[in-house]
Design a protein around this motif. Structure first.
Motif, PDB file in Angstrom:
ATOM      1  N   GLY A  20       0.792  -1.235   0.000  1.00 23.77           N
ATOM      2  CA  GLY A  20       0.000   0.000   0.000  1.00 23.77           C
ATOM      3  C   GLY A  20       0.820   1.280   0.000  1.00 23.77           C
ATOM      4  N   ALA A  21       2.147   1.158   0.006  1.00 21.55           N
ATOM      5  CA  ALA A  21       2.993   2.357   0.070  1.00 21.55           C
ATOM      6  C   ALA A  21       3.118   3.033  -1.294  1.00 21.55           C
ATOM      7  CB  ALA A  21       4.382   1.983   0.580  1.00 21.55           C
ATOM      8  N   LYS A  22       3.494   4.308  -1.248  1.00 22.18           N
ATOM      9  CA  LYS A  22       3.793   5.045  -2.473  1.00 22.18           C
ATOM     10  C   LYS A  22       5.204   4.662  -2.912  1.00 22.18           C
ATOM     11  CE  LYS A  22       4.985   9.418  -2.520  1.00 22.18           C
ATOM     12  NZ  LYS A  22       4.931  10.825  -2.035  1.00 22.18           N
ATOM     13  N   LYS A  23       5.342   4.274  -4.185  1.00 18.58           N
ATOM     14  CA  LYS A  23       6.649   3.817  -4.677  1.00 18.58           C
ATOM     15  C   LYS A  23       7.342   4.896  -5.504  1.00 18.58           C
ATOM     16  CE  LYS A  23       8.838   0.173  -7.405  1.00 18.58           C
ATOM     17  NZ  LYS A  23       8.623  -0.978  -8.290  1.00 18.58           N
ATOM     18  N   LEU A  24       8.600   5.116  -5.183  1.00 15.75           N
ATOM     19  CA  LEU A  24       9.414   6.071  -5.930  1.00 15.75           C
ATOM     20  C   LEU A  24      10.602   5.315  -6.517  1.00 15.75           C
ATOM     21  CD1 LEU A  24      10.222   9.317  -6.123  1.00 15.75           C
ATOM     22  CD2 LEU A  24      11.790   8.671  -4.302  1.00 15.75           C
ATOM     23  N   VAL A  25      10.882   5.543  -7.793  1.00 13.36           N
ATOM     24  CA  VAL A  25      12.009   4.859  -8.444  1.00 13.36           C
ATOM     25  C   VAL A  25      13.047   5.892  -8.876  1.00 13.36           C
ATOM     26  CG1 VAL A  25      12.696   3.392 -10.386  1.00 13.36           C
ATOM     27  CG2 VAL A  25      10.466   3.059  -9.297  1.00 13.36           C
ATOM     28  N   ARG A  26      14.291   5.675  -8.466  1.00 15.79           N
ATOM     29  CA  ARG A  26      15.364   6.552  -8.943  1.00 15.79           C
ATOM     30  C   ARG A  26      16.349   5.756  -9.795  1.00 15.79           C
ATOM     31  NH1 ARG A  26      14.007  11.444  -7.016  1.00 15.79           N
ATOM     32  NH2 ARG A  26      14.087  11.823  -4.772  1.00 15.79           N
ATOM     33  N   ARG A  27      16.453   6.213 -11.047  1.00 13.96           N
ATOM     34  CA  ARG A  27      17.392   5.606 -11.996  1.00 13.96           C
ATOM     35  C   ARG A  27      18.697   6.395 -12.017  1.00 13.96           C
ATOM     36  NH1 ARG A  27      15.585   1.927 -15.548  1.00 13.96           N
ATOM     37  NH2 ARG A  27      13.373   1.433 -15.325  1.00 13.96           N
ATOM     38  N   LEU A  28      19.688   5.828 -12.677  1.00 16.62           N
ATOM     39  CA  LEU A  28      20.984   6.509 -12.783  1.00 16.62           C
ATOM     40  C   LEU A  28      20.819   7.906 -13.396  1.00 16.62           C
ATOM     41  CD1 LEU A  28      23.997   5.922 -12.220  1.00 16.62           C
ATOM     42  CD2 LEU A  28      24.213   5.396 -14.651  1.00 16.62           C
ATOM     43  N   SER A  29      19.894   8.031 -14.364  1.00 11.33           N
ATOM     44  CA  SER A  29      19.693   9.332 -15.019  1.00 11.33           C
ATOM     45  C   SER A  29      19.161  10.400 -14.059  1.00 11.33           C
ATOM     46  CB  SER A  29      18.751   9.189 -16.219  1.00 11.33           C
ATOM     47  OG  SER A  29      17.573   8.508 -15.835  1.00 11.33           O
ATOM     48  N   TYR A  52      17.832   2.948  -6.933  1.00  3.08           N
ATOM     49  CA  TYR A  52      17.076   2.600  -5.727  1.00  3.08           C
ATOM     50  C   TYR A  52      15.591   2.862  -5.875  1.00  3.08           C
ATOM     51  CZ  TYR A  52      17.910   7.603  -4.402  1.00  3.08           C
ATOM     52  OH  TYR A  52      18.015   8.972  -4.363  1.00  3.08           O
ATOM     53  N   GLU A  53      14.834   2.183  -5.021  1.00  5.21           N
ATOM     54  CA  GLU A  53      13.377   2.351  -4.942  1.00  5.21           C
ATOM     55  C   GLU A  53      13.025   2.673  -3.501  1.00  5.21           C
ATOM     56  OE1 GLU A  53      12.582  -1.118  -8.282  1.00  5.21           O
ATOM     57  OE2 GLU A  53      12.770  -1.601  -6.154  1.00  5.21           O
ATOM     58  N   VAL A  54      12.046   3.530  -3.323  1.00  6.00           N
ATOM     59  CA  VAL A  54      11.587   3.893  -1.979  1.00  6.00           C
ATOM     60  C   VAL A  54      10.096   3.574  -1.886  1.00  6.00           C
ATOM     61  CG1 VAL A  54      11.311   5.788  -0.313  1.00  6.00           C
ATOM     62  CG2 VAL A  54      13.300   5.761  -1.842  1.00  6.00           C
ATOM     63  N   TYR A  55       9.706   2.900  -0.805  1.00 13.14           N
ATOM     64  CA  TYR A  55       8.294   2.626  -0.507  1.00 13.14           C
ATOM     65  C   TYR A  55       7.931   3.422   0.740  1.00 13.14           C
ATOM     66  CZ  TYR A  55       8.918  -1.235  -3.746  1.00 13.14           C
ATOM     67  OH  TYR A  55       9.192  -1.992  -4.871  1.00 13.14           O
ATOM     68  N   ALA A  56       7.090   4.432   0.596  1.00 11.76           N
ATOM     69  CA  ALA A  56       6.854   5.365   1.706  1.00 11.76           C
ATOM     70  C   ALA A  56       5.388   5.424   2.114  1.00 11.76           C
ATOM     71  CB  ALA A  56       7.338   6.759   1.314  1.00 11.76           C
ATOM     72  N   ILE A  57       5.171   5.456   3.420  1.00 13.22           N
ATOM     73  CA  ILE A  57       3.852   5.736   3.992  1.00 13.22           C
ATOM     74  C   ILE A  57       3.987   7.106   4.654  1.00 13.22           C
ATOM     75  CG2 ILE A  57       2.096   5.060   5.674  1.00 13.22           C
ATOM     76  CD1 ILE A  57       2.176   2.891   3.640  1.00 13.22           C
ATOM     77  N   GLU A  58       3.363   8.102   4.034  1.00 14.66           N
ATOM     78  CA  GLU A  58       3.575   9.477   4.474  1.00 14.66           C
ATOM     79  C   GLU A  58       2.292  10.120   4.992  1.00 14.66           C
ATOM     80  OE1 GLU A  58       7.253  10.760   1.549  1.00 14.66           O
ATOM     81  OE2 GLU A  58       5.205  11.042   0.837  1.00 14.66           O
ATOM     82  N   GLN A  59       2.457  10.982   5.974  1.00 14.62           N
ATOM     83  CA  GLN A  59       1.350  11.759   6.543  1.00 14.62           C
ATOM     84  C   GLN A  59       1.471  13.208   6.066  1.00 14.62           C
ATOM     85  OE1 GLN A  59      -0.781   9.803   8.102  1.00 14.62           O
ATOM     86  NE2 GLN A  59       0.628   8.065   7.997  1.00 14.62           N
ATOM     87  N   GLU A  60       0.508  14.042   6.424  1.00 18.12           N
ATOM     88  CA  GLU A  60       0.642  15.467   6.081  1.00 18.12           C
ATOM     89  C   GLU A  60       1.839  16.051   6.826  1.00 18.12           C
ATOM     90  OE1 GLU A  60      -3.499  16.109   7.678  1.00 18.12           O
ATOM     91  OE2 GLU A  60      -2.719  14.083   7.386  1.00 18.12           O
TER      92      GLU A  60
END
Ligand code: G6P
Ligand code: FE2
Length: 189
Positions: A20-29, A52-60
């Motif tokens: 259920g987390a928000k996924k962020l993907v960072r490529r070399l570019s 790298y990839e980040v899976y985040a559960i974030e609040q306000e």
């Protein structure tokens, strides 16, 4: 008063995925200008691997609340330099953070605004306390994904500016088959 609901969930300890987390993907570019060896960077850019990839559960972004996120940092190098996360100060610079190692091998580079750096090796079970005002970047020094959890104030924010421009005063490289933390030749006070 309207109360938020508690959250309880299981992190997949093999993959680092938080359901259920928000996924962020960072490529070399996405990391242009971050690595020392520009020739090696441009060569590897042809493949543009996921770094790298980040899976985040974030609040306000409110004082008192907490975010949490896992990061899956892939193994790899640009020239001699191991793959790393961008690294940041917190936008609210006095906000601290806790990291917890889940899988793989790596470490954290931390740095004060004056450029004093510290290296903390990390593996499964390592806890790192990031004090207020310290910039922080994680590095994968192994050959499998380095996975960790981070817990941070939801109003901390990210300040990438000065790290993007100047980097850290230390770099983490492989030399003669060893992991070395050495002075960054491009670092300027
Ligand atoms: O934001 P970066 O420096 O690229 O690091 C990647 C991510 O690592 C951890 O998961 C932190 O909790 C996040 O706040 C951060 O965004
Ligand atoms: Fe942070």
């Amino acid at each position: 008063m309207e109360y938020k609901r508690p959250i309880g969930l299981d992190i997949d300890l093999e993959t680092g995925v938080i359901p259920g987390a928000k996924k962020l993907v960072r490529r070399l570019s996405d990391l242009k200008g971050y690595f020392l060896d520009e020739e090696a960077y441009n060569e590897l850019l042809k493949e543009d691997p996921v770094v790298y990839e980040v899976y985040a559960i974030e609040q306000e972004e409110k004082e008192g609340d907490l975010n949490f996120a896992t990061t899956v940092l892939y193994p790899g190098k640009v020239g001699k330099e191991f793959f790393f996360t961008k690294g940041h100060f917190h936008a609210k610079a006095d906000r601290a953070e806790i990291y917890y190692g889940i899988k793989g091998k790596g470490g954290m580079l931390l740095q004060t605004p004056e450029g004093e750096a510290e290296w903390i090796p990390m593996g499964p079970g390592t806890v790192v306390y990031v004090p207020p005002y310290w910039a922080h970047r994680t590095v994968n020094t192994g050959n499998e994904p380095f996975i960790f959890l981070a817990i941070y104030p939801s109003d901390a924010g990210h300040d990438y500016g000065s790290i993007k421009e100047k980097g850290f005063s230390k770099i983490v490289i492989e030399e003669d088959g060893e992991v070395k933390v050495v002075d960054n030749p491009r670092w300027k006070e």
